[in-house]
Design an enzyme around this catalytic site. Structure first.
Site, PDB file in Angstrom:
ATOM      1  N   SER A   1       0.837  -1.198   0.000  1.00  0.00           N
ATOM      2  CA  SER A   1       0.000   0.000   0.000  1.00  0.00           C
ATOM      3  C   SER A   1       0.871   1.247   0.000  1.00  0.00           C
ATOM      4  CB  SER A   1      -0.840  -0.016   1.287  1.00  0.00           C
ATOM      5  OG  SER A   1      -1.427   1.241   1.500  1.00  0.00           O
TER       6      SER A   1
ATOM      7  N   TYR B   1      -1.876  -0.886  11.020  1.00  0.00           N
ATOM      8  CA  TYR B   1      -2.162  -1.447   9.684  1.00  0.00           C
ATOM      9  C   TYR B   1      -0.965  -1.211   8.755  1.00  0.00           C
ATOM     10  CZ  TYR B   1      -3.708  -1.520   4.854  1.00  0.00           C
ATOM     11  OH  TYR B   1      -3.768  -1.751   3.499  1.00  0.00           O
TER      12      TYR B   1
ATOM     13  N   LYS C   1       1.983  -3.814   6.739  1.00  0.00           N
ATOM     14  CA  LYS C   1       2.418  -3.818   5.332  1.00  0.00           C
ATOM     15  C   LYS C   1       3.936  -3.676   5.246  1.00  0.00           C
ATOM     16  CE  LYS C   1      -1.561  -4.347   3.457  1.00  0.00           C
ATOM     17  NZ  LYS C   1      -1.896  -5.673   2.934  1.00  0.00           N
TER      18      LYS C   1
END
Ligand code: NAD
Ligand code: UFG
Length: 360
Positions: free
Chosen positions: A124, A148, A152
């Protein structure tokens, strides 16, 4: 040999499955349906006119996951499965670390055991943290602003270490910017649980009358109209990027990151206007305080993907808006067939007076 798609029932996964099937790939889908519906899989099949095996398996369940590798010869894995809500990750960090990281490690251990060495991973633009400049290229410094984002970043690092340990691996890290839109058929699309966190599903739910108005998070950013700028990319363009990445990992070893974006940025108010022009539906909004952790401007330098994978986004902002709206208006309740709309709601009204009834 088939491609294993983890998280294939979800928003980006379902669109990628359609593109894979249309391109003649065999696929196998693994998803625990924690953030998706099995109905999306039937619709993928209907759009592509092909069926495929589906395993309702959690990546955290190693034994069940291994069965998928025992029962199938797998060529490569496209790994979408993961939790993705930024706010929830701040409240429930352990859930995010466990699901996203342990799930990925389980998958990698089993891939290693069955000598499957090719992976396309859903990363992302969040790995760029608060970017100091735009456009953002792959060599920018990486950081995370929330759990979050950290999952990643950590998975990117795990995959990098894995490649360093064994050069048989071939891995593409795809850093998505802001996917919106839906398949032209209006049969698959984004189906968020509860009130959407992201801009486009919020806009379409206001337009369809499920929500009264959009809250625009801040109008004092250093941008022309003061609202935040993002690089919105049509989900079908994004899906096609995965096929290009699959070709890349199938023809060369190594680990490479690629930005998947259009290279163009639009502000929140430009998005509202583009949506209204494309659909003829008005989107009432109010300005509220900025959302903590939001960058002012974020858009990609997508030239590496163009040079090395011969991929570029093709669809216009108008198509993104039209296709988002077709999906939302044909499926006001997403994939949930048990919800019907009743009441006198007028999708063009500003009052948002639809209500929903659950049928037993
Ligand atoms: P999504 O929630 O629609 O799809 C993810 C799918 O993974 C869901 O179907 C969910 O049920 C499944 N899943 C989650 N954990 C699982 C587990 N432990 N075992 C099996 N299945 C599991 O999300 P999406 O928008 O399609 O995103 C796909 C991937 O792309 C995610 O990894 C997400 O973090 C990443 N990503 C998304 C965006 C975005 O804006 N949508 C942006 C950047 C990156
Ligand atoms: N926004 C609003 N109102 C809303 C929702 C969003 O004004 O109700 C604004 C935001 O402030 C931002 C823009 O619209 O300026 C886009 O916001 P999104 O939540 O749609 O997208 P983000 O860029 O904040 O985040 C998304 C994903 C993240 C991912 C990031 C980078 O949600 O998971 O893109 O890929 F990390």
């Amino acid at each position: 040999m088939p491609i294993l798609v983890t998280g294939g029932a979800g928003y980006i996964g379902s669109h990628t499955c359609v593109e894979l099937l249309n391109a003649g790939y065999e696929i196998i889908v693994v998803d625990n349906l924690m953030n998706s519906k099995q109905e999306s899989l039937s619709r993928i099949s209907e759009i592509a006119g092909k069926s495929f095996p589906f395993y309702q398996v959690d990546l955290l369940n190693e034994q069940e996951l291994e069965k998928v590798f025992i029962e199938n010869e797998i060529d490569a894995v496209i790994h979408f499965a993961g939790l993705k809500a930024v706010g929830e990750s701040v409240r429930l960090p352990l859930r995010y670390y466990h699901n996203n990281i342990t799930g990925t490690i389980n998958l990698l251990n089993i891939m290693k055991k069955y000598d499957v060495n090719r992976m396309v991973f859903s990363s992302s633009a969040t790995v760029y943290g608060m970017p100091e400049r735009v456009p953002i290229s792959e060599d920018f410094p990486l950081s995370a602003l929330n759990p979050y984002g950290r999952t990643k970043l950590m998975i990117e690092e795990i995959l990098t270490d894995l490649y360093k340990s064994d050069h048989k691996w071939s891995i593409a890290l795809l850093r998505y910017f802001n996917p919106i839109g839906a398949h032209k058929s209006g049969m698959i699309g984004e189906d968020p649980n509860g009130i959407p966190n992201n801009l486009m599903p919020y806009i379409t739910q206001v337009a369809v009358g499920k929500l009264p108005e959009l809250s625009v998070f801040g109008n004092d950013y250093p941008t022309a109209d003061g609202t935040g700028i993002r690089d919105y990319i049509h989900v079908v363009d994004l899906a096609k990027g995965h096929l290009k990445a699959l070709e890349k990992v199938s023809t060369s070893n190594g680990i490479e990151s690629y930005n998947l974006g259009t290279g163009k940025g639009y502000s929140v108010l430009e998005m509202v206007e583009a949506f209204e022009v494309a659909t003829g539906v008005s989107v009432p909004y109010k300005i509220v305080t900025p959302r903590p952790g939001d960058a002012a401007i974020c858009f990609a330098d997508a030239s590496k993907a163009r040079k090395e994978m011969e991929w570029a986004a093709e669809k216009s902002l108008r198509e993104m808006c039209e296709d988002s709206w077709r999906w939302q208006s044909k499926n006001p309740n997403g994939y949930d067939e048990n919800l019907i709309q009743t009441g006198t709601g007028n999708p063009h009204s500003k009052s948002g007076d639809f209500f929903h009834v659950k049928i037993d």
